[in-house]
Motif scaffolding. Structure first.
Motif, PDB file in Angstrom:
ATOM      1  N   ILE A 178       0.832  -1.209   0.000  1.00  0.00           N
ATOM      2  CA  ILE A 178       0.000   0.000   0.000  1.00  0.00           C
ATOM      3  C   ILE A 178       0.866   1.258   0.000  1.00  0.00           C
ATOM      4  CG2 ILE A 178      -1.562   1.368   1.451  1.00  0.00           C
ATOM      5  CD1 ILE A 178      -2.938  -1.281   2.173  1.00  0.00           C
ATOM      6  N   GLU A 179       1.961   1.244   0.752  1.00  0.00           N
ATOM      7  CA  GLU A 179       2.858   2.410   0.772  1.00  0.00           C
ATOM      8  C   GLU A 179       3.404   2.691  -0.625  1.00  0.00           C
ATOM      9  OE1 GLU A 179       5.799   2.726   3.942  1.00  0.00           O
ATOM     10  OE2 GLU A 179       4.790   1.083   4.998  1.00  0.00           O
ATOM     11  N   GLN A 226       0.550   4.066  -2.852  1.00  0.00           N
ATOM     12  CA  GLN A 226       0.237   5.464  -2.542  1.00  0.00           C
ATOM     13  C   GLN A 226       1.279   6.406  -3.133  1.00  0.00           C
ATOM     14  OE1 GLN A 226      -0.140   5.193   1.766  1.00  0.00           O
ATOM     15  NE2 GLN A 226      -2.366   5.301   1.627  1.00  0.00           N
ATOM     16  N   SER A 227       2.537   6.015  -3.083  1.00  0.00           N
ATOM     17  CA  SER A 227       3.601   6.853  -3.658  1.00  0.00           C
ATOM     18  C   SER A 227       3.470   6.977  -5.167  1.00  0.00           C
ATOM     19  CB  SER A 227       4.973   6.257  -3.307  1.00  0.00           C
ATOM     20  OG  SER A 227       5.186   6.268  -1.910  1.00  0.00           O
ATOM     21  N   ASP A 250      -4.632   3.757  -8.007  1.00  0.00           N
ATOM     22  CA  ASP A 250      -5.743   3.221  -7.225  1.00  0.00           C
ATOM     23  C   ASP A 250      -5.805   1.718  -7.485  1.00  0.00           C
ATOM     24  OD1 ASP A 250      -8.011   2.776  -5.759  1.00  0.00           O
ATOM     25  OD2 ASP A 250      -9.391   3.611  -7.253  1.00  0.00           O
ATOM     26  N   SER A 262      -6.076  -0.249   8.906  1.00  0.00           N
ATOM     27  CA  SER A 262      -5.907   0.223   7.533  1.00  0.00           C
ATOM     28  C   SER A 262      -7.191   0.067   6.737  1.00  0.00           C
ATOM     29  CB  SER A 262      -4.764  -0.546   6.855  1.00  0.00           C
ATOM     30  OG  SER A 262      -4.512  -0.067   5.561  1.00  0.00           O
ATOM     31  N   LYS A 267      -7.682   2.229   3.300  1.00  0.00           N
ATOM     32  CA  LYS A 267      -6.449   1.975   2.545  1.00  0.00           C
ATOM     33  C   LYS A 267      -6.390   0.516   2.084  1.00  0.00           C
ATOM     34  CE  LYS A 267      -3.945   5.573   5.082  1.00  0.00           C
ATOM     35  NZ  LYS A 267      -2.807   5.877   5.994  1.00  0.00           N
TER      36      LYS A 267
END
Length: 305
Positions: A233-234, A237-238, A242, A257, A262
């Motif tokens: 997920i990190e 997100q960077s 989606d 989360s 997330k």
């Protein structure tokens, strides 16, 4: 010294019984028939992991409801310590052993010792390679992998492009979760990439960053555990993308989360239920009832309400 004493006792039992593995009645732990007299020995691989703490709590709470005594020992992920701990439990006169092995091969010797003096053994989450185990109480990892794939198909449709983050190569959980996932995914999804990230959050982040570069149109990720899923997920997100992410275990960080919108979902194990089922199996075994060799603890898919 303890191991030597137990070894000598085992040899003595064989000699007395004419080379039979069945010990004489005086060597067997005595049980009156009242479940409240049942003394359970519980050896846990580590109490430094919330999953196994919950498993222990399930055993202790269920035993308390039925008025039984439980002696708990923590192996601290040390297989030699666990063997010594189980030796100690045997010497304390437990009627049944519940063991969550640190190492399935290393625990085999003390399982065989327990067998030789008539103490039944039930394993939790992992089994023993050798010796007689009355039952293994564990989650169905293959079913969990199937549940993850089915959720992706349900939400995103067939032929969705998916990345799979695998656990430690050769680990039973990696093998079983992957097998279950592919039972569905190979027919209904498009697994564009898969790579081991060793059940580790940081590795999950790094592997996901690399796989995203080569697969920019991926729509979903299945990670063999929550730690890798949270790392993925990190990375996602960077990248600003989606992408649906599904983990496995149902740990606290994963549940938080999901609530934060997330992590999409996690295939949650129920460690307390594993403990409860193990206690019931212990009652059944010591009462002379037959139990299933494998007692599955149901999984549940957790999504945001």
């Amino acid at each position: 010294m303890k191991k030597a004493n137990l070894f000598l006792l085992s040899l003595l039992l064989v000699f007395i019984t004419g080379c039979s593995m069945e010990p004489p009645e005086w060597a067997k732990p005595k049980l009156s028939g009242d479940v409240k007299d049942l003394k359970i020995g519980l050896s846990v691989s580590t109490l430094n992991n919330p999953f196994f703490v919950s498993l222990k709590d399930g055993v202790v709470e269920e035993a308390a409801k039925q008025g039984m005594e439980v002696i708990v020992v923590d192996a601290q992920n040390d297989s030699a310590k666990q063997s010594n701990d189980v030796d100690d439990l045997i010497q304390q006169g437990v009627h049944v052993l519940l063991i969550n092995p640190t190492d399935s091969a290393a625990i085999s010797t003390v399982v065989q010792t327990a067998n030789s003096i008539g103490i039944p053994v039930i394993t939790l989450d992992r089994s023993a390679d050798q010796g007689e185990v009355e039952a293994l109480v564990a989650s169905d990892n293959a079913k969990g992998g199937q549940m993850a794939a089915e959720h992706i198909v349900k939400e995103l449709g067939k032929n969705t492009k998916v990345i799979e983050l695998e656990g430690v190569p050769g680990a039973s959980a990696t093998r079983e979760r992957g097998q279950g996932f592919h039972d569905v995914a190979d027919l209904e999804l498009d697994v564009v990439a898969k790579q081991a990230a060793d059940f580790d959050r940081t590795k999950g982040l790094n592997v996901m960053e690399n796989l995203l570069q080569g697969n920019p149109d991926v729509k979903a990720v299945f990670a063999h555990n929550d730690e890798m899923a949270l790392g993925a997920i990190e990375a996602i997100q960077s990248s600003g993308k989606d992408i649906m992410v599904i983990g496995f275990d149902g740990n606290d960080d994963a549940l938080k989360s999901i609530e934060a919108g997330k992590l999409t979902a996690t295939v949650a194990q129920q460690p307390e239920l594993i403990g409860q089922l193990a206690v019931q199996a212990a009652v059944d075994v010591t009462s002379g009832k037959e139990v299933e060799e494998v007692i599955p603890a149901p999984l549940k898919l957790v999504i945001k309400e």
